[in-house]
Write a protein that holds these residues in place. Structure first.
Motif, short mmCIF file in Angstrom:
data_model
loop_
_atom_site.label_atom_id
_atom_site.label_comp_id
_atom_site.label_asym_id
_atom_site.label_seq_id
_atom_site.Cartn_x
_atom_site.Cartn_y
_atom_site.Cartn_z
N VAL A 190 0.84 -1.20 0.00
CA VAL A 190 0.00 0.00 0.00
C VAL A 190 0.87 1.25 0.00
CG1 VAL A 190 -1.71 1.32 1.29
CG2 VAL A 190 -1.93 -1.17 1.13
N GLU A 191 1.88 1.27 0.86
CA GLU A 191 2.78 2.43 0.91
C GLU A 191 3.47 2.64 -0.42
OE1 GLU A 191 4.12 2.30 5.64
OE2 GLU A 191 5.55 1.76 4.08
N MET A 192 4.02 1.59 -0.98
CA MET A 192 4.81 1.71 -2.20
C MET A 192 3.96 2.16 -3.38
SD MET A 192 8.10 0.68 -1.71
CE MET A 192 8.78 -0.36 -3.00
N VAL A 193 2.83 1.48 -3.59
CA VAL A 193 1.99 1.80 -4.75
C VAL A 193 1.39 3.19 -4.61
CG1 VAL A 193 -0.08 1.14 -6.01
CG2 VAL A 193 1.51 -0.63 -5.27
N GLU A 194 0.96 3.54 -3.41
CA GLU A 194 0.37 4.87 -3.21
C GLU A 194 1.40 5.97 -3.42
OE1 GLU A 194 -2.22 7.50 0.02
OE2 GLU A 194 -1.41 5.55 0.61
N TYR A 195 2.58 5.81 -2.83
CA TYR A 195 3.58 6.87 -2.93
C TYR A 195 4.10 7.02 -4.36
CZ TYR A 195 4.20 8.59 1.81
OH TYR A 195 4.00 9.23 3.00
N ILE A 196 4.34 5.91 -5.03
CA ILE A 196 4.82 5.99 -6.41
C ILE A 196 3.76 6.64 -7.30
CG2 ILE A 196 5.49 4.66 -8.44
CD1 ILE A 196 6.79 2.64 -6.55
N THR A 197 2.51 6.22 -7.14
CA THR A 197 1.43 6.76 -7.96
C THR A 197 1.21 8.25 -7.72
OG1 THR A 197 0.28 4.63 -7.98
CG2 THR A 197 -1.02 6.56 -8.56
N GLU A 198 1.18 8.63 -6.45
CA GLU A 198 0.80 10.00 -6.09
C GLU A 198 1.97 10.99 -6.15
OE1 GLU A 198 -2.47 10.70 -5.29
OE2 GLU A 198 -2.99 8.60 -5.63
N HIS A 199 3.22 10.49 -6.06
CA HIS A 199 4.36 11.40 -5.91
C HIS A 199 5.47 11.20 -6.93
CE1 HIS A 199 2.64 12.74 -2.09
NE2 HIS A 199 2.49 11.47 -1.76
N SER A 200 5.21 10.47 -8.02
CA SER A 200 6.23 10.33 -9.06
C SER A 200 5.55 10.23 -10.41
CB SER A 200 7.08 9.08 -8.80
OG SER A 200 6.45 7.91 -9.29
N GLU A 201 6.37 10.27 -11.45
CA GLU A 201 5.87 10.16 -12.82
C GLU A 201 5.92 8.73 -13.34
OE1 GLU A 201 4.45 12.77 -14.38
OE2 GLU A 201 4.82 13.80 -12.47
N PHE A 202 6.44 7.81 -12.54
CA PHE A 202 6.57 6.43 -12.98
C PHE A 202 5.19 5.79 -13.06
CE2 PHE A 202 7.67 1.87 -12.04
CZ PHE A 202 8.34 1.63 -13.24
N ARG A 203 4.86 5.21 -14.21
CA ARG A 203 3.52 4.68 -14.43
C ARG A 203 3.50 3.20 -14.81
NH1 ARG A 203 2.50 7.91 -11.61
NH2 ARG A 203 1.13 9.72 -11.73
N ASN A 204 4.61 2.53 -14.69
CA ASN A 204 4.66 1.11 -15.05
C ASN A 204 4.40 0.21 -13.85
OD1 ASN A 204 6.42 2.59 -17.19
ND2 ASN A 204 5.91 0.62 -18.10
N ILE A 205 3.40 0.59 -13.07
CA ILE A 205 2.89 -0.21 -11.96
C ILE A 205 1.37 -0.14 -12.01
CG2 ILE A 205 4.90 0.28 -10.49
CD1 ILE A 205 3.05 2.22 -8.91
N PRO A 206 0.67 -1.04 -11.32
CA PRO A 206 -0.78 -0.86 -11.19
C PRO A 206 -1.04 0.37 -10.32
CG PRO A 206 -0.10 -3.12 -10.65
CD PRO A 206 1.15 -2.29 -10.68
N ASN A 375 0.71 -5.08 -24.38
CA ASN A 375 0.97 -5.18 -25.82
C ASN A 375 2.35 -4.64 -26.20
OD1 ASN A 375 -1.40 -6.44 -26.69
ND2 ASN A 375 -2.54 -4.51 -26.61
N ASP A 376 2.78 -3.55 -25.56
CA ASP A 376 4.05 -2.96 -25.97
C ASP A 376 4.92 -2.52 -24.80
OD1 ASP A 376 2.49 -0.91 -25.07
OD2 ASP A 376 2.67 0.34 -26.86
N ASP A 377 4.57 -2.91 -23.58
CA ASP A 377 5.32 -2.44 -22.42
C ASP A 377 5.30 -3.48 -21.32
OD1 ASP A 377 6.87 -0.72 -20.88
OD2 ASP A 377 5.62 1.03 -21.29
N LEU A 378 5.86 -3.13 -20.17
CA LEU A 378 5.93 -4.01 -19.01
C LEU A 378 5.42 -3.27 -17.78
CD1 LEU A 378 9.54 -5.43 -19.62
CD2 LEU A 378 7.38 -6.59 -20.13
N VAL A 379 4.75 -4.00 -16.91
CA VAL A 379 4.20 -3.42 -15.68
C VAL A 379 4.69 -4.25 -14.50
CG1 VAL A 379 2.11 -2.90 -14.38
CG2 VAL A 379 2.16 -2.53 -16.86
N ILE A 380 5.20 -3.57 -13.48
CA ILE A 380 5.74 -4.23 -12.29
C ILE A 380 4.65 -4.33 -11.23
CG2 ILE A 380 7.51 -4.11 -10.49
CD1 ILE A 380 9.11 -2.31 -12.51
N ILE A 381 4.45 -5.52 -10.68
CA ILE A 381 3.36 -5.74 -9.73
C ILE A 381 3.88 -6.30 -8.40
CG2 ILE A 381 1.71 -6.18 -11.59
CD1 ILE A 381 1.89 -9.20 -10.86
N ASP A 382 2.97 -6.41 -7.44
CA ASP A 382 3.17 -7.12 -6.18
C ASP A 382 4.32 -6.56 -5.35
OD1 ASP A 382 2.93 -8.83 -4.10
OD2 ASP A 382 3.27 -10.67 -5.23
N PHE A 383 4.05 -5.46 -4.66
CA PHE A 383 5.06 -4.79 -3.85
C PHE A 383 4.98 -5.16 -2.37
CE2 PHE A 383 5.02 -2.35 -7.70
CZ PHE A 383 6.28 -1.77 -7.80
#
Length: 515
Positions: A190-206, A375-383
């Protein structure tokens, strides 16, 4: 399902010792034996004990403790709901017991199978509800920026996923993971996904959509679940790598060593996404839980003590099971055991070696199965981090090279499993197979590592210089391979040679450094 008819009342459920006792003695024991999420099925249970009750509208979040004969215990989450007879079609695996509530006959069920529970859960997250409990604790529903769909008219279903947690999908857009095995303190995912989503431009996560947390007045909070945006994927990267290896295997059987250029493209892409994730985690500021830290004395002692204890356990395990191994594995095991002093000296260096690199929060359980291919990229999951570690340990900051080592080891497993366990190579000499596997692995490993480091520039606060990179990478590769050894000895003796080969490779590199 037990034939016992349980009479329940939601009000005061937390104080109803009779119902608790019936659950503990008659209902939960047979029910959890068939639950994928209950990890203690193979263990001797001394007692099941209802520990906590959290109210949520007309539902209950029940937490029970499994106490084992060995002396340890685990806490599990079971949301429960009452369904009147003929009101909903609940699968048998979701029914705990026949029950009555307010003179109505029905069933006590695992609430995830109740569409009204799923709807209430989504609505509470969307509305950012806070529900005060009987003891003034709070059940808190947090909402992410991307959650925009109103609850009305939004359908939900349970995907067919074999997992240690439970999953729900809403409107085909949002994925909610309900944690079953609980830990005190906020789940790192929860901490990792929320902080990355809300406070960075990295979008290759759920992307973070919401969370459910039980905030306790006197103790640490407990995370019940996290909601993220659904990732439309083709397959995970372990499966995709298996496809690439099928092509490699086909060529190998025909006498050719061949790796398609598209394979290197995908490995490079994964290296870039890994580096971008680590750069995003390094750049996060404003909270101690994410600020980068140096290799201070306390952390060095932690790393040293943990590795030394792991090494001793694995040596004992290998000694006890040596005669069960095949000849190739025995030869590798002997090299490992003979190199004990060399390895101990290498580990000791973490205490005194000058290290100017920084460490940050990392993924923590990084391998090919944690990467989804779109289709054309990779997504990192399960933090969530390493499953066998405590929540506190999962939040410790490490060199990002610990993640890199995990992925490199995953590639080693992929090629070794393919070449040594395929019908097409069953009659091929083991030395020939090993040579091909080593060559494929080296090319992929070098590509991944070079492309990864190219994203940082030199010097970078996370990687001071090549000497530090080399030492820390070898440290974590050795640690990971020795850790893997435990599982293989206990559950897949024919695979023991895979981590042993990884260990011997690092031993050879350490000897080169000494020379």
């Amino acid at each position: 399902m037990t034939e016992f008819v349980l009479t329940i009342e939601w009000k005061g459920f937390e104080r109803d010792k009779y119902v608790h006792t019936v659950l503990e003695d008659n209902i939960l024991p047979p029910y959890i034996k068939n639950c994928r999420w209950f990890a203690g099925k193979a263990r001797k249970i001394k007692q099941l004990k209802v520990r906590h009750v959290v109210h949520f509208e007309e539902f209950i979040f029940l937490m029970f403790e499994a106490r084992y004969e060995e002396g340890d215990n685990e806490l599990y989450l079971l949301p429960i709901s009452f369904i009147e007879e003929n009101a909903q079609n609940i699968p048998a695996k979701g029914v705990l017991s026949k029950a009555t509530l307010d003179d109505k006959m029905g069933y006590l069920v695992d609430a995830i199978y109740d569409a009204s529970f799923r709807r209430a859960l989504y609505k509470a997250i969307f509305n950012q509800s806070k529900i005060t409990q009987y003891n003034n604790d709070l059940l808190v529903f947090n909402k992410g920026k991307i959650l925009t769909e109103e609850a009305d008219g939004l359908d939900s279903h349970l995907p067919n996923i074999d997992s240690s947690n439970s999953a729900m999908i809403f409107g085909g857009k949002y994925f909610l993971k309900l944690y079953r095995k609980l830990f005190a303190d906020t789940n790192p995912e929860v901490e990792m996904v929320e902080y990355i989503t809300e406070h960075s431009e990295f979008r290759n996560i759920p992307l973070f959509a919401g969370s459910v947390t039980w905030n306790r007045l006197e103790e640490l909070p407990i995370t019940f679940g996290v909601m993220v945006q659904v990732v439309e994927n083709i397959k995970d990267d372990w499966s995709m790598t298996g496809d690439y290896l099928n092509d490699f295997l086909e060529a190998f059987v025909e006498g050719n060593f061949q790796i398609k250029e598209s394979v290197f493209d995908k490995v490079s892409q994964l290296a870039h996404r890994t580096a971008q994730m680590h750069l995003a985690l390094f750049a996060l500021r404003g909270a101690d839980k994410f600020n980068a830290e140096p290799f201070d004395r306390e952390y060095r002692r932690y790393l040293h003590g943990k590795f030394e204890a792991l090494l001793e356990r694995r040596y004992n395990l290998l000694t006890d099971n040596y005669l069960r191994l095949d000849v190739q594995a025995q030869n590798l095991a002997w090299i490992f055991m003979e190199a004990k002093d060399l390895i101990l000296d290498f580990i000791d260096q973490i205490l005194t070696r000058p290290l100017s690199s920084f460490r940050t929060r990392i993924h923590g359980d990084y391998h090919l199965g944690q990467i989804l291919a779109t289709n054309d990229d990779l997504v990192i999951i399960d933090f969530e981090g390493e499953p066998e570690s405590s929540i506190t340990e999962r939040k410790i900051k490490h060199s990002p090279l610990k993640d890199v080592a995990g992925m490199i080891r995953s590639y080693h497993y992929a090629v070794s499993a393919k070449l040594f366990n395929s019908a097409e190579t069953s009659n091929t000499d083991a030395i020939v197979l090993q040579r091909a596997a080593d060559r494929w692995y080296k090319l992929i490993k070098d590509t991944y590592l070079e492309e990864y480091l190219s994203m940082f520039g030199s010097p970078h606060p996370l990687f001071k210089d090549p000497n530090e990179v080399n030492y820390l990478l070898l440290f974590h590769l050795l640690e990971k391979a020795i850790y893997e050894l435990g599982y293989e000895v206990n559950y897949r003796p024919t695979w023991v040679k895979i981590p042993l080969k990884g260990i011997v490779e690092v031993i050879n590199e350490i000897e080169k450094l000494r020379r």
